[in-house]
Scaffold this active site. Structure first.
Site, PDB file in Angstrom:
ATOM      1  N   GLY A  19       0.866  -1.297  -0.011  1.00 58.24           N
ATOM      2  CA  GLY A  19       0.156   0.034  -0.055  1.00 58.24           C
ATOM      3  C   GLY A  19       0.781   1.329  -0.195  1.00 58.24           C
ATOM      4  N   CYS A  76     -13.973  -3.915   5.618  1.00 54.97           N
ATOM      5  CA  CYS A  76     -15.344  -3.750   5.775  1.00 54.97           C
ATOM      6  C   CYS A  76     -16.300  -4.452   4.849  1.00 54.97           C
ATOM      7  CB  CYS A  76     -15.798  -2.301   5.725  1.00 54.97           C
ATOM      8  SG  CYS A  76     -15.248  -1.280   7.144  1.00 54.97           S
ATOM      9  N   ASP A  83     -10.937  -3.537  -5.763  1.00 58.39           N
ATOM     10  CA  ASP A  83     -10.605  -2.261  -5.255  1.00 58.39           C
ATOM     11  C   ASP A  83     -10.462  -1.000  -5.856  1.00 58.39           C
ATOM     12  OD1 ASP A  83      -9.248  -1.555  -2.845  1.00 58.39           O
ATOM     13  OD2 ASP A  83      -7.280  -1.454  -3.887  1.00 58.39           O
TER      14      ASP A  83
HETATM   15  C1  SPV Z   1      -6.713  -1.303   1.384  1.00 64.10           C
HETATM   16  O1  SPV Z   1      -6.497  -1.361   2.313  1.00 64.10           O
HETATM   17  O2  SPV Z   1      -8.038  -0.656   0.666  1.00 64.10           O
HETATM   18  C2  SPV Z   1      -6.158  -1.957   0.227  1.00 64.10           C
HETATM   19  C3  SPV Z   1      -4.763  -2.232   0.451  1.00 64.10           C
HETATM   20  O3  SPV Z   1      -6.741  -1.999  -0.814  1.00 64.10           O
HETATM   21  S1  SPV Z   1      -3.720  -0.965   0.311  1.00 64.10           S
HETATM   22  O4  SPV Z   1      -3.003  -1.227  -0.687  1.00 64.10           O
HETATM   23  O5  SPV Z   1      -3.048  -1.038   1.309  1.00 64.10           O
HETATM   24  O6  SPV Z   1      -4.576   0.212   0.282  1.00 64.10           O
HETATM   25 MN    MN Z   2      -8.153  -0.825  -1.301  1.00 59.98          MN
END
Ligand code: SPV
Ligand code: MN
Length: 622
Positions: free
Chosen positions: A221, A272, A289
């Site tokens: 992330g 969630c 995503d």
């Molecule tokens: C999220 O936490 O919403 C993700 C992983 O998709 S991250 O890449 O950490 O945002």
């Molecule tokens: Mn995400």
């Protein structure tokens, strides 16, 4: 070719860059190389051979290690680098850049000088790996080229799994600088190959220049440019054009015994229920995503998944709750596990539904044994709650046939859902597009371990996107209102809440969401009547009972209905107060937002005065 860059390149790299014939790319790479001082700059194309090279390199360097099942590898992020780091992520501002008040920002010159200082010499003795990807399907209105330069083979391996190859897309740029670029260095590594200087972790987003610099981190992330770093750049671009860049799943919803598919997009903060909504058994997945949304020529809303893989939370993936993902995680295929427990070559995680989990192994804390404590004397769990898996979407048996369609899919429903234990009903439909935007804008959620900080605190998270909104909130919401106005066929908007509790216990099972989503699907096609209330249209008991019987062969009792779907008038009024406080300092919020809020507030106040009750059953409104 710039001679200063040429000295870093082997013949293949040079040929590739020559074939792109783009001075902006060469200039950027030249600057990156001067700054990071790698031994070589290795430019890679789209071929299987080059994908294989990265995959093997990650193992050779110890950033990943092979597990027992073929194609499975394990990667560990540093102990202090296991989630998105908002504190160290800043947007570079100049007087022309206006931001949401809540975004962490730094003056551009100051920020650049700080991060260049940290990147200076960061790749000495290492190779700078460079690859070209495409955000969105290639050759499409959605496509945005993205160049990644990194010293981490894990980052490029992740991107090979998560994004479409884009060298050919870049070749078509014709010398233009209309692409995003990402420079990342994991910095100095310790013996576990994790970042040593995590306290000097920085992620600086240059929205006006379409670039992101990231240093001293590895958690995807923070490090994988194309994920949340690119989302920030895309939000900036979309909000200066006429489309939406959203933190949304895309799924095809297939009603039982009917031959139709209805596409939904959905915004949920991390942990969630987003991936599990996208993965509801019987439905098909386009993306879990990030979605770009655009109006097509006929006035439909179209969505494309800008990724083609999943970086999913592994906690609670078990054969009962997530059978499709569980099957994928336990069979041979190319897959990176991160921050799980490894014992004798097999991965273990929290909530995997196994009785016989080993009591020792290796996890994010190094050697691990049951009862191991951290420096605060808290017990270290066997796997991190934000442990993840990374794999291609096409590996899943429920992938939607149109997941790669260059036109995207036609969206007929939008879902917004937070983690709310005491206010919102499990599902309701917005009274209008404007009310739908309001529902998204007022999304609240109790925090989880996907973000560094305290879990369980109620937090406003407009469209589950607040961490990434790099324009003023008013402008962002205005873009949503306007987007809907231009559509000829507007999607219906729904709010969901899978986390309603009574006396500390969840009122619904994890599987119930299938009913809520199929009710929403039916509403899109006018299959069900609904009850109008100030908070939105609510389902009727008879329709839910029909759906529960149809899907799960069980009844849905009146008692459950009343407990779950009564309108919590007083709780809603409390929420409105919180919303007013949250938004009062944001300038230029669109009139539509306040108008929906005022109408809802006055209707609820009137009800409260009329009845003297805190909670009213749905029947009251019929
Ligand atoms: C999220 O936490 O919403 C993700 C992983 O998709 S991250 O890449 O950490 O945002
Ligand atoms: Mn995400």
């Amino acid at each position: 070719m710039l001679s200063s860059l040429a000295q870093f390149l082997d013949q293949h790299s040079r040929q590739l860059l020559d074939s792109l014939d783009n001075e902006h790319i060469e200039k950027q790479l030249d600057n990156f190389a001067k700054l990071c001082k790698p031994s070589r700059v290795v430019v890679l194309g789209d071929s299987e051979k080059e994908i294989h090279y990265i995959r093997e390199l990650a193992k050779e360097r110890g950033e990943e290690a092979s597990l027992e099942l073929s194609g499975h590898t394990i990667h560990f992020d540093g102990y202090h680098d296991l989630a998105r780091d908002l504190g160290s992520t800043k947007v570079l501002t100049t007087p022309v850049v206006k931001l949401s008040k809540r975004i962490n920002a730094i003056d551009r010159d100051r920020g650049l000088s700080e991060i260049f200082g940290l990147l200076d010499g960061s790749m000495s003795g290492k190779d700078m790996l460079v690859k070209f990807y495409c955000l969105g399907p290639t050759n499409s209105k959605f496509s945005i080229g993205a160049m990644q330069a990194s010293d981490s083979a894990y980052v490029l391996h992740s991107e090979d799994l998560l994004y479409r190859q884009g060298f050919k897309q870049f070749a078509k740029l014709g010398g233009s600088k209309e692409f995003f670029s990402f420079l990342h260095s994991a910095g100095a590594l310790d013996e576990r190959k994790t970042t040593k200087n995590y306290d000097k972790r920085r992620i600086y987003v240059d929205v006006t220049d379409g670039k992101v610099y990231s240093v001293n981190n590895q958690y995807a992330g923070n490090s994988v440019g194309l994920k949340k770093l690119a989302l920030r750049l895309a939000i900036y671009r979309a909000n200066h054009q006429d489309w939406l860049a959203e933190h949304m799943l895309i799924a095809g919803v297939h009603p039982v015994n009917k031959k139709r598919v209805t596409y939904f997009v959905g915004a949920y903060p991390s942990m969630c229920g987003k991936t599990s909504t996208a993965m509801i058994p019987g439905n098909t997945i386009v993306g879990d995503d990030i979605a770009y949304l655009r109006k097509d020529r006929e006035g439909n809303c179209r969505a494309a998944n800008i990724e083609h893989g999943i970086f999913g939370i592994i906690q609670d993936v078990n054969p009962v709750d997530d059978p499709v993902i569980y099957a994928a995680l336990t069979t041979p295929r190319e897959l990176i596990f991160s921050n799980v427990l490894v014992s004798e070559g097999y991965p273990y995680w929290l909530g995997m539904g196994k009785e016989d989990i080993p009591e020792k192994g290796v996890n994010f804390s190094g050697d691990w044994w049951k009862g191991k404590k951290d420096s605060d004397e808290s017990e270290i769990p066997l796997a991190h709650p934000n442990a993840r898996y990374t794999m291609r979407l096409a590996e899943l048996e429920n992938v939607d046939p149109n997941y790669d369609d260059r036109k995207g899919v036609i969206v007929e429903g939008v879902l917004y859902g937070g983690r709310d234990s005491d206010t919102n009903v499990p599902v309701s439909e917005a009274l209008s597009w404007e009310h739908g935007v309001y529902m998204g804008a007022t999304l609240e959620s109790e925090t989880t371990s996907a973000i560094i900080g305290k879990a369980g605190v109620r937090r406003h998270d407009p469209m589950a996107n607040i961490d990434f909104i790099v324009v003023p909130l008013g402008k962002y919401l205005e873009n949503h209102f306007e987007f809907g106005k231009r559509l000829v066929r507007k999607p219906r908007v729904f709010s969901t809440n899978y986390f309603l509790k009574h006396d500390g216990k969840y009122l619904n099972t994890k599987l119930d969401k299938k009913v809520w989503i199929l009710w929403a699907e039916g509403r899109v096609h006018n299959d069900y009547d609904a009850i109008r209330t100030p908070i939105g249209f609510l389902p009727k008991l008879s329709d839910l009972d029909y759906l529960f019987k149809d899907i799960f062969q069980r009844n849905y009792s009146k008692e459950d209905y009343l407990e779950q779907f009564s309108v919590r008038v007083s709780k809603y009024l409390e929420k409105i107060l919180r919303i007013e406080q949250y938004f009062e300092n944001e300038s230029d919020l669109p009139e539509e937002f306040w108008s929906v809020l005022k109408t809802q507030k006055s209707e609820l106040l009137e009800l409260k005065q009329e009845t003297g009750k805190d909670t009213l059953p749905p029947e009251y409104f019929t």
